[in-house]
Scaffold this active site. Structure first.
Site, PDB file in Angstrom:
ATOM      1  N   GLU A   1       1.973  -6.222  -5.641  1.00  0.00           N
ATOM      2  CA  GLU A   1       1.621  -5.419  -6.818  1.00  0.00           C
ATOM      3  C   GLU A   1       2.813  -4.623  -7.342  1.00  0.00           C
ATOM      4  O   GLU A   1       3.166  -4.691  -8.521  1.00  0.00           O
ATOM      5  CB  GLU A   1       0.474  -4.474  -6.420  1.00  0.00           C
ATOM      6  CG  GLU A   1       0.022  -3.588  -7.530  1.00  0.00           C
ATOM      7  CD  GLU A   1      -1.330  -2.935  -7.258  1.00  0.00           C
ATOM      8  OE1 GLU A   1      -2.220  -3.552  -6.652  1.00  0.00           O
ATOM      9  OE2 GLU A   1      -1.487  -1.777  -7.690  1.00  0.00           O
TER      10      GLU A   1
ATOM     11  N   ASP B   1       0.848  -1.196   0.000  1.00  0.00           N
ATOM     12  CA  ASP B   1       0.000   0.000   0.000  1.00  0.00           C
ATOM     13  C   ASP B   1       0.885   1.249   0.000  1.00  0.00           C
ATOM     14  O   ASP B   1       0.688   2.166  -0.796  1.00  0.00           O
ATOM     15  CB  ASP B   1      -0.913  -0.002   1.236  1.00  0.00           C
ATOM     16  CG  ASP B   1      -1.675  -1.314   1.359  1.00  0.00           C
ATOM     17  OD1 ASP B   1      -2.658  -1.480   0.637  1.00  0.00           O
ATOM     18  OD2 ASP B   1      -1.242  -2.185   2.140  1.00  0.00           O
TER      19      ASP B   1
HETATM   20  O1  TRH Z   1       4.534  -5.986   0.413  1.00  0.00           O
HETATM   21  P1  TRH Z   1       3.599  -6.543  -0.577  1.00  0.00           P
HETATM   22  O2  TRH Z   1       3.212  -7.928  -0.382  1.00  0.00           O
HETATM   23  O3  TRH Z   1       2.367  -5.646  -0.618  1.00  0.00           O
HETATM   24  C1  TRH Z   1       1.058  -5.860  -0.795  1.00  0.00           C
HETATM   25  C2  TRH Z   1       0.279  -5.944   0.444  1.00  0.00           C
HETATM   26  O4  TRH Z   1       0.150  -7.279   0.803  1.00  0.00           O
HETATM   27  C3  TRH Z   1      -1.030  -5.285   0.214  1.00  0.00           C
HETATM   28  O5  TRH Z   1      -1.888  -5.417   1.290  1.00  0.00           O
HETATM   29  C4  TRH Z   1      -1.640  -5.823  -1.028  1.00  0.00           C
HETATM   30  O6  TRH Z   1      -2.758  -5.122  -1.219  1.00  0.00           O
HETATM   31  C5  TRH Z   1      -0.711  -5.602  -2.185  1.00  0.00           C
HETATM   32  O7  TRH Z   1       0.508  -6.255  -1.936  1.00  0.00           O
HETATM   33  C6  TRH Z   1      -1.240  -6.100  -3.496  1.00  0.00           C
HETATM   34  O8  TRH Z   1       4.221  -6.443  -2.079  1.00  0.00           O
HETATM   35  P2  TRH Z   1       4.460  -5.234  -3.094  1.00  0.00           P
HETATM   36  O9  TRH Z   1       3.169  -4.718  -3.651  1.00  0.00           O
HETATM   37  O10 TRH Z   1       5.428  -5.702  -4.047  1.00  0.00           O
HETATM   38  O11 TRH Z   1       5.076  -4.072  -2.249  1.00  0.00           O
HETATM   39  C7  TRH Z   1       6.333  -4.112  -1.692  1.00  0.00           C
HETATM   40  C8  TRH Z   1       6.943  -2.734  -1.682  1.00  0.00           C
HETATM   41  O12 TRH Z   1       8.062  -2.724  -0.832  1.00  0.00           O
HETATM   42  C9  TRH Z   1       7.432  -2.310  -3.061  1.00  0.00           C
HETATM   43  O13 TRH Z   1       7.165  -0.954  -3.296  1.00  0.00           O
HETATM   44  C10 TRH Z   1       8.931  -2.536  -2.972  1.00  0.00           C
HETATM   45  C11 TRH Z   1       9.193  -2.238  -1.539  1.00  0.00           C
HETATM   46  N1  TRH Z   1      10.420  -2.818  -0.951  1.00  0.00           N
HETATM   47  C12 TRH Z   1      11.403  -1.958  -0.521  1.00  0.00           C
HETATM   48  O14 TRH Z   1      11.273  -0.733  -0.658  1.00  0.00           O
HETATM   49  N2  TRH Z   1      12.523  -2.484   0.068  1.00  0.00           N
HETATM   50  C13 TRH Z   1      12.713  -3.817   0.207  1.00  0.00           C
HETATM   51  O15 TRH Z   1      13.773  -4.231   0.747  1.00  0.00           O
HETATM   52  C14 TRH Z   1      11.708  -4.700  -0.281  1.00  0.00           C
HETATM   53  C15 TRH Z   1      11.886  -6.175  -0.148  1.00  0.00           C
HETATM   54  C16 TRH Z   1      10.560  -4.154  -0.834  1.00  0.00           C
END
Ligand code: TRH
Length: 359
Positions: free
Chosen positions: A263, A15
Site C-alpha cells: 500500500e 502496517d
Molecule cells: O511491506 P508491504 O508488503 O506491506 C503490506 C503488508 O503486506 C500488509 O500486511 C498489507 O496489509 C499491506 O502491505 C497492504 O508493502 P508496503 O505497504 O509498500 O509497505 C512497505 C513499507 O516499508 C513502506 O512504508 C516503505 C517501507 N520500506 C522502507 O522503509 N525501507 C525499505 O528499504 C523498503 C524496501 C521499504
C-alpha cells in the site's frame, strides 16, 4: 488533539509504514500529538530511523503493552483512537476508555482501495456494544473517500539527486551513467528472472536496484539459494540494504521505473511520477485481482488505447518486450497522474481529511 494509533504488524512492513506516515503527517503538518502502540517496535523504529529528529521527537513510539493502564505507563485519554487496518484494541486499553470521563472517537482505518464501493462505506458508523463511537475510514483516490497519505510530497528528482543517503552511497557508486534504473520491491511469486532476462534483450542497459531481501528471493525462485544468477550483460543487479522510509522514498524518486507492492510503496511510486508495476498483495479469494482492475480503471481513464494495453500488460507481468515500447508515453502519463493526484489531495489528503472528519 491527542491521537493513539494501534498498529499490529500482520506481516511485512506496510502496517508500520502506513501508521508511521500517518503519525508524522498528523504531528509535523497538523500540530497534533500522536502515539503509536506497536506490537513490533523494532520494525517501526527501522522505518522511522534517519528522520529529522524534530519530526521523530514529536511522535511517541511505544510497545503494544504500554497502552495498558498501569502505574509505569498511566494511560492519558486520547481524543482519537485509530485501529489501523481493523486491529482489535487491547482489552485492558479499552477498559481504560470505558471509565475515562471523556470518551474518544475510535476510527477503523481500512486498507486503501480504488474500488467504487468504498465511498458508500467511508465515514459510516460502526456501532459497538461498549457505546464508544466508532467509524469506518476508507483511504481512497476518489474525492469522496478518505484520501491518501501524501506527506512528504517528493521534490523534483533533479533537485534531490545529489542528496544520496549515507546508507546508499556505496550502492549508488555502482550505477552506470546513461543507464535506466529500475527498483524492485515485490513479493515472492513474481516471474522476476524471466522478466529480467527479457528486459536484458531490449538493447539497452539497465541497473536494477534490489531492495533488502530481493536478491535472496531471486535465488530462491531458481530453486537453489547458492547458485549464481546469470543474466544478460546489459543487466546489472545492485542490492541495497533495508533503508529508512524517507530513504526508500528517495530511491523511488531516483529510479526511472519502480516495482512496488502493498500500500505505502504503491502510493509513493505514484507520487514519484514514474511508471511502475504494482505487485498487489495476493489474497486467497483473488480479491486482489478486482482491486488491481479497479485501480487500473482509474489510473488509465484518460490514457490512449495503446497505453492502456501496455500498462495492463506490464501490471499483469507480461514480459517487457510486449510493452516497453510505450515507456515514453507511460512516463508522460505518470507525471500527469501525479499532478492530478496531488490536485485531488490539495485539501491535505488523508491526514487532513481524518482531522476534519473527527472534528
Ligand atoms: O511491506 P508491504 O508488503 O506491506 C503490506 C503488508 O503486506 C500488509 O500486511 C498489507 O496489509 C499491506 O502491505 C497492504 O508493502 P508496503 O505497504 O509498500 O509497505 C512497505 C513499507 O516499508 C513502506 O512504508 C516503505 C517501507 N520500506 C522502507 O522503509 N525501507 C525499505 O528499504 C523498503 C524496501 C521499504
Amino acid at each position: 488533539m491527542r491521537w493513539d494509533i494501534f498498529c499490529q504488524i500482520v506481516d511485512n512492513y506496510g502496517d508500520a509504514g502506513v501508521c508511521w506516515r500517518l503519525a508524522r503527517s498528523l504531528t509535523s503538518l497538523h500540530g497534533q500529538e500522536a502515539r503509536i502502540f506497536c506490537d513490533d517496535l523494532q520494525t517501526l523504529n527501522l522505518l522511522a530511523s534517519g528522520i529529522d529528529p524534530k519530526i521523530k521527537g514529536r511522535i511517541d513510539l511505544q510497545p503494544w503493552e504500554a497502552s495498558f493502564s498501569n502505574s509505569r505507563h498511566p494511560v492519558r485519554a486520547a481524543d482519537v483512537v485509530i485501529e489501523a487496518f481493523g486491529c482489535d484494541l487491547p482489552e485492558r486499553y479499552l477498559a481504560g476508555l470505558l471509565i475515562a470521563s471523556k470518551k474518544p472517537v475510535i476510527i477503523n482505518l481500512e486498507y486503501l482501495s480504488a474500488e467504487p464501493w468504498i465511498t458508500d462505506f467511508h465515514g459510516k458508523p460502526s456501532p459497538q456494544s461498549h457505546g464508544i463511537p466508532k467509524y469506518f475510514f476508507f483511504p481512497g483516490f476518489q474525492e469522496n473517500a478518505g484520501g491518501i497519505l501524501i506527506d512528504p510530497i517528493p521534490k523534483e528528482p533533479s533537485l534531490t539527486q545529489q542528496l544520496i543517503p549515507e546508507s546508499l552511497r556505496a550502492s549508488w557508486e555502482l550505477l552506470r551513467p546513461d543507464t535506466k534504473r529500475i527498483s524492485i520491491f515485490c513479493y515472492p511469486g513474481a516471474p522476476l528472472i524471466k522478466w529480467l532476462e527479457d528486459l536484458g534483450k531490449l538493447g539497452e542497459n539497465f541497473d536494477i536496484v534490489l531492495t533488502h531481501g530481493q536478491f535472496e528471493q531471486l535465488q530462491f525462485s531458481i530453486g537453489n539459494p547458492t547458485q549464481a544468477i546469470f543474466l544478460p550483460d546489459s543487466i546489472q543487479l545492485i542490492s541495497i540494504p533495508f533503508v529508512s522510509q524517507d530513504e526508500y522514498d528517495w530511491v523511488l524518486s531516483q529510479c526511472d521505473f519502480n516495482i512496488v507492492r502493498g500500500e505505502d510503496s504503491f502510493v509513493r511510486a505514484q507520487l514519484a511520477g514514474r511508471p511502475f508495476i504494482w505487485h498487489i498483495y495476493p489474497q486467497e479469494d483473488r480479491a486482489h485481482e478486482i482491486k488491481l482492475a479497479a485501480f487500473l480503471d482509474l489510473y488509465l481513464e484518460d490514457a490512449s488505447q495503446e497505453l492502456k494495453h501496455a500498462v495492463i500488460a506490464a501490471m499483469t507481468w507480461a514480459m517487457p518486450n510486449n510493452w516497453f515500447q510505450s515507456i515514453d508515453s507511460w512516463n508522460a502519463h505518470s507525471k500527469t497522474w501525479r499532478s492530478d493526484l496531488l490536485k485531488k489531495q490539495a485539501d491535505g489528503g488523508l491526514a487532513a481529511r481524518l482531522i476534519r472528519f473527527v472534528a
